[in-house]
Design an enzyme around this catalytic site. Structure first.
Site, PDB file in Angstrom:
ATOM      1  N   TYR A 134       1.198  -1.526  -0.072  1.00  0.00           N
ATOM      2  CA  TYR A 134       0.096   0.124  -0.025  1.00  0.00           C
ATOM      3  C   TYR A 134       0.807   1.269  -0.126  1.00  0.00           C
ATOM      4  O   TYR A 134       2.496   1.387   0.852  1.00  0.00           O
ATOM      5  CB  TYR A 134      -0.887   0.234   1.364  1.00  0.00           C
ATOM      6  CG  TYR A 134      -1.580   1.139   1.404  1.00  0.00           C
ATOM      7  CD1 TYR A 134      -2.551   1.651   0.805  1.00  0.00           C
ATOM      8  CD2 TYR A 134      -0.996   2.464   2.110  1.00  0.00           C
ATOM      9  CE1 TYR A 134      -3.841   2.678   0.708  1.00  0.00           C
ATOM     10  CE2 TYR A 134      -1.955   3.334   1.954  1.00  0.00           C
ATOM     11  CZ  TYR A 134      -3.400   3.987   1.615  1.00  0.00           C
ATOM     12  OH  TYR A 134      -3.249   5.017   2.309  1.00  0.00           O
ATOM     13  N   GLU A 222      -3.425   7.727  -4.006  1.00  0.00           N
ATOM     14  CA  GLU A 222      -2.927   6.140  -3.370  1.00  0.00           C
ATOM     15  C   GLU A 222      -3.313   5.019  -4.336  1.00  0.00           C
ATOM     16  O   GLU A 222      -3.558   5.300  -5.726  1.00  0.00           O
ATOM     17  CB  GLU A 222      -4.659   6.363  -2.578  1.00  0.00           C
ATOM     18  CG  GLU A 222      -4.642   4.954  -1.817  1.00  0.00           C
ATOM     19  CD  GLU A 222      -5.727   4.519  -1.084  1.00  0.00           C
ATOM     20  OE1 GLU A 222      -5.834   4.391   0.023  1.00  0.00           O
ATOM     21  OE2 GLU A 222      -6.576   4.218  -2.243  1.00  0.00           O
TER      22      GLU A 222
END
Ligand code: GDP
Ligand code: MN
Length: 417
Positions: A134, A222
């Protein structure tokens, strides 16, 4: 302002951030054609078909028919927002999947039950995944610095990681005067437990990603998942990019990236009339001049037991045109049960505003109680104009009184204007 994944990836590619080869299409026929000419014919043996909507959670989201709400199936299985195709005739299957997606509604954890209609589909080359990480960058307003977060727990909801295993979320702040330093890139790579080729690949990845974030005036980025291949190369498999609207004036290229169908139709309409409008989910429409007063008005409504249906700053020149456009937009929201007009006459005179309201009501049909609080220059004359109009306004002198009248109106013991 948000953009689609395929647009974000094209921009990232220009900064040298590794992304997979892909092409966006608007029809199933094009999906099949692109899958064949751009991928199968080039020897690609795995492709990914991805619904393009401004919301995440597509991988787990399920596609429904927008009218019957029936689940759309492809190959006897519920169709999801992201499908990896590795067998059969890839072009035929891309066609089928795109046909199932386009025009139908994708419901994910982020769209809510009403879902979002899919209009664009990304056909991308597949890749072998060693591990899913992530990565995100955003402005941390509490310290006035950009915050970079990475984790070995990618592909899942990062909120869960933050809550259950916060030690697995590695964070660093970027000092705006020093910029992103090479040692910080290494610190993040060590934090992820990397070494050798993947260490190098990550350092290069994050350095380029931050450069893109900064130069493109982003407010957030993101990459979830950020993956490694078996060779240790980092690739952005997903990309969510939001721009900082305050920088719009220096980015004429953003106009072409905007997808109006992803935005709230009332906000789009308000934008055309240069009204500063944000739709909320309450029942009291607010028409206010000045952003600070608008915020204060929303608080007062809330305290009096109502819920604001919108933020609306009509700005300094509260003239007939602006007031009627504001009324029209608020009346298009079926949840609005009362309208509170709160205008402070500083430069704009209250009597002018009052006449503006009367003129606007001749143009727009307003079917809910209207509470008006005008204060400042010529406020007394303004209240007199409204009282004498013969229309049934609830006129208030103070904010407190206005809030009480809103509550009164909502409980139903008043007639409409
Ligand atoms: P999101 O669910 O909206 O965040 O969509 P993502 O783009 O993150 O895709 C969801 C999941 O699909 C990812 O977590 C991956 O596991 C998988 N996926 C996406 N692209 C590929 C690919 O090229 N190859 C493989 N094997 N899986 C992929
Ligand atoms: Mn994702």
């Amino acid at each position: 302002m948000n953009i689609h994944e395929y647009q974000a990836k094209e921009l990232l590619r220009q900064y040298g951030v590794p992304v997979l080869r892909g092409k966006a299409v608007f029809s199933a026929v094009d999906a099949g054609a692109v899958a064949f000419t751009d991928f199968v014919a080039q020897g690609v043996s795995a492709i990914v078909v991805k619904a393009q909507i401004h919301a995440g959670g597509r991988g787990k989201g399920i596609v429904h028919d927008p009218t019957s709400n029936a689940v759309i199936e492809v190959d006897g299985k519920p169709l999801r927002g992201v499908t990896v195709v590795t067998s059969g005739n890839l072009a035929d299957r891309a066609y089928q999947i795109a046909e199932g997606l386009i025009g139908n509604k994708l419901v994910t954890i982020q769209t809510g039950e009403e879902g979002k209609i899919v209009r664009r589909v990304l056909i991308e080359e597949g890749c072998r995944i060693e591990h899913e990480y992530y990565c995100s960058i955003l402005l941390d307003r509490s310290v006035g610095k950009d915050l970079i977060m990475v984790s070995t727990e990618g592909g899942v909801e990062i909120e869960t990681v933050a809550e259950e295993t916060p030690e697995k979320l590695i964070k660093i702040h970027v000092d705006p005067t020093a910029g992103f330093m090479p040692f910080q890139a290494r610190e993040l790579a060590f934090g992820l437990g990397l070494s050798g080729a993947s260490f190098k690949s990550f350092v290069s990845f994050i350095t380029k990603l931050y450069k893109a974030y900064q130069e493109m005036d982003c407010s957030m980025m993101e990459i979830n998942p950020l993956v490694t291949t078996p060779e240790g190369d980092f690739i952005a498999l997903d990309a969510k990019v939001g721009f900082d609207d305050n920088a719009e004036y220096r980015h004429p290229e953003w106009a072409a990236l905007r997808d109006i169908e992803e935005e709230d139709p009332l906000e789009v309409e308000a934008g055309k009339h240069s009204l500063n409008y944000i739709k909320l989910d309450g029942n009291v429409g607010c028409m206010v001049n000045g952003a600070g007063l608008a915020m204060g008005t929303m608080d007062i409504i809330q305290l009096a037991g109502g819920r604001p249906a919108n933020f609306l700053d009509v700005g300094g020149g509260a003239n007939v045109e602006r007031i009627s456009n504001a009324f029209r937009i608020m009346m298009s929201d079926p949840h609005v049960e009362a309208v509170l007009i709160n205008i402070f006459g500083g430069i704009v005179r209250c009597d002018r505003v009052a006449n503006g309201i009367l003129e606007a009501l001749k143009i727009v049909e307003v079917t809910v109680p209207v509470i008006v609080r005008l204060d400042g220059t010529n406020a007394e004359e303004a209240r007199e104009i409204l009282r004498k109009s013969g229309l049934n306004f609830l006129v208030a002198a103070t904010l407190q009184e206005a809030a009480e009248k809103v509550t009164e109106a909502l409980t139903g013991n008043t007639v409409t204007a």
